[in-house]
Design a protein around this motif. Structure first.
Motif, PDB file in Angstrom:
ATOM      1  N   ALA A 287       1.394   3.939  -2.841  1.00  0.00           N
ATOM      2  CA  ALA A 287       0.729   5.534  -2.643  1.00  0.00           C
ATOM      3  C   ALA A 287       2.212   6.307  -3.561  1.00  0.00           C
ATOM      4  O   ALA A 287       2.157   7.221  -3.480  1.00  0.00           O
ATOM      5  CB  ALA A 287       0.651   6.512  -1.385  1.00  0.00           C
TER       6      ALA A 287
ATOM      7  N   ASP B  41       1.132  -0.706  -0.027  1.00  0.00           N
ATOM      8  CA  ASP B  41       0.180   0.124   0.181  1.00  0.00           C
ATOM      9  C   ASP B  41       0.577   1.611  -0.209  1.00  0.00           C
ATOM     10  O   ASP B  41       0.574   2.416  -0.926  1.00  0.00           O
ATOM     11  CB  ASP B  41      -0.901   0.267   1.375  1.00  0.00           C
ATOM     12  CG  ASP B  41      -2.331  -1.354   1.365  1.00  0.00           C
ATOM     13  OD1 ASP B  41      -2.622  -1.393   0.190  1.00  0.00           O
ATOM     14  OD2 ASP B  41      -2.309  -1.223   2.394  1.00  0.00           O
TER      15      ASP B  41
ATOM     16  N   GLU C  66       2.576   8.973  -6.185  1.00  0.00           N
ATOM     17  CA  GLU C  66       2.270  10.453  -6.237  1.00  0.00           C
ATOM     18  C   GLU C  66       4.114  11.159  -6.902  1.00  0.00           C
ATOM     19  O   GLU C  66       4.101  12.554  -7.186  1.00  0.00           O
ATOM     20  CB  GLU C  66       2.854  11.032  -4.078  1.00  0.00           C
ATOM     21  CG  GLU C  66       1.346  10.865  -3.449  1.00  0.00           C
ATOM     22  CD  GLU C  66       1.826  10.703  -1.926  1.00  0.00           C
ATOM     23  OE1 GLU C  66       3.823  11.102  -2.265  1.00  0.00           O
ATOM     24  OE2 GLU C  66       1.139  10.051  -1.345  1.00  0.00           O
TER      25      GLU C  66
ATOM     26  N   ARG D 233       6.519   4.966   5.995  1.00  0.00           N
ATOM     27  CA  ARG D 233       5.208   5.775   5.962  1.00  0.00           C
ATOM     28  C   ARG D 233       4.477   4.175   6.250  1.00  0.00           C
ATOM     29  O   ARG D 233       3.214   4.528   6.559  1.00  0.00           O
ATOM     30  CB  ARG D 233       4.751   5.775   4.441  1.00  0.00           C
ATOM     31  CG  ARG D 233       4.654   6.356   3.338  1.00  0.00           C
ATOM     32  CD  ARG D 233       4.560   7.050   2.270  1.00  0.00           C
ATOM     33  NE  ARG D 233       4.911   8.153   1.468  1.00  0.00           N
ATOM     34  CZ  ARG D 233       4.221   8.513   0.671  1.00  0.00           C
ATOM     35  NH1 ARG D 233       3.188   8.177   0.232  1.00  0.00           N
ATOM     36  NH2 ARG D 233       4.742   9.636   0.500  1.00  0.00           N
TER      37      ARG D 233
END
Length: 202
Positions: free
Chosen positions: A26, A22, A30, A44
């Motif tokens: 992300a 996950d 980005e 993260r």
């Protein structure tokens, strides 16, 4: 003990693996693939910088896991888009599903084809990719088509794949406009007409 506790979080072995995937997704969404790092994925996910290595070995391993998940979702989208027995409708429906998936998942879609960054021998990645192509093949050649002994027999499937993938690349580059309405119009109205020429030629 199959859990890792860092930064106030506790993960079961499987949950940590998914959390890292996950996080990687992300980051790629980005920053693009070039902005990805294992250290940032670990940060993260709230685990130590060494934690990703226990599950994926290196950055290539984690990116391969991200691409594998993307291919599975891609296959699900193709399967959902395949309806009816008429070849024209099957190819149209799957082509639209293909383009919509790419437009909605640009970073993941790009990674799926970045072979130099991935472990092409990973069995899960290969299985997910093979499933997606099999769905394309069945749409183009028919569900009852025999297994192909060589690429010549797969010509109809590769033609359909090439056209739709090329359409995706044009759409992603802005050839049909950059606004959501323009891209949807190209997908819904232009792509089916392009694919109709393929079916007519076949």
């Amino acid at each position: 003990m199959n859990s890792v506790k860092m930064a106030g979080r506790a993960y079961h072995h499987g949950a940590l693996r998914e959390a890292l995937i996950d996080a990687a997704e992300a980051i790629i969404a980005e920053r693009g693939v070039e902005g990805f790092s294992l250290r940032e994925a670990a940060r993260r996910a709230g685990v130590s910088p060494a934690a990703p290595g226990h599950h994926f070995g290196d950055a290539r391993g984690l990116l391969t896991a991200v691409a594998t998940r993307a291919f599975r979702d891609f296959g699900d989208a193709l399967e959902a888009g395949t309806t009816g027995e008429d070849p024209r409708e099957r190819i149209r429906g799957q082509g639209i599903a293909y383009v919509r998936f790419a437009l909605a998942n640009r970073a993941r879609f790009e990674l799926m084809w970045r072979k130099a960054l991935l472990d092409r021998e990973d069995p899960d990645y290969c299985a997910a990719g093979d499933r997606a192509f099999l769905l394309l093949d069945r749409a183009a050649r028919g569900a009852g088509a025999p297994e192909a002994p060589d690429l010549t027999v797969l010509a109809p499937s590769i033609a359909a794949w090439s056209i739709v993938h090329g359409f995706v690349e044009l759409a992603l580059s802005g050839a049909f406009g950059t606004g959501p309405e323009e891209l949807e119009a190209a997908t819904e109205q232009l792509l089916p007409r392009v694919l109709d020429h393929l079916v007519a030629a076949g």
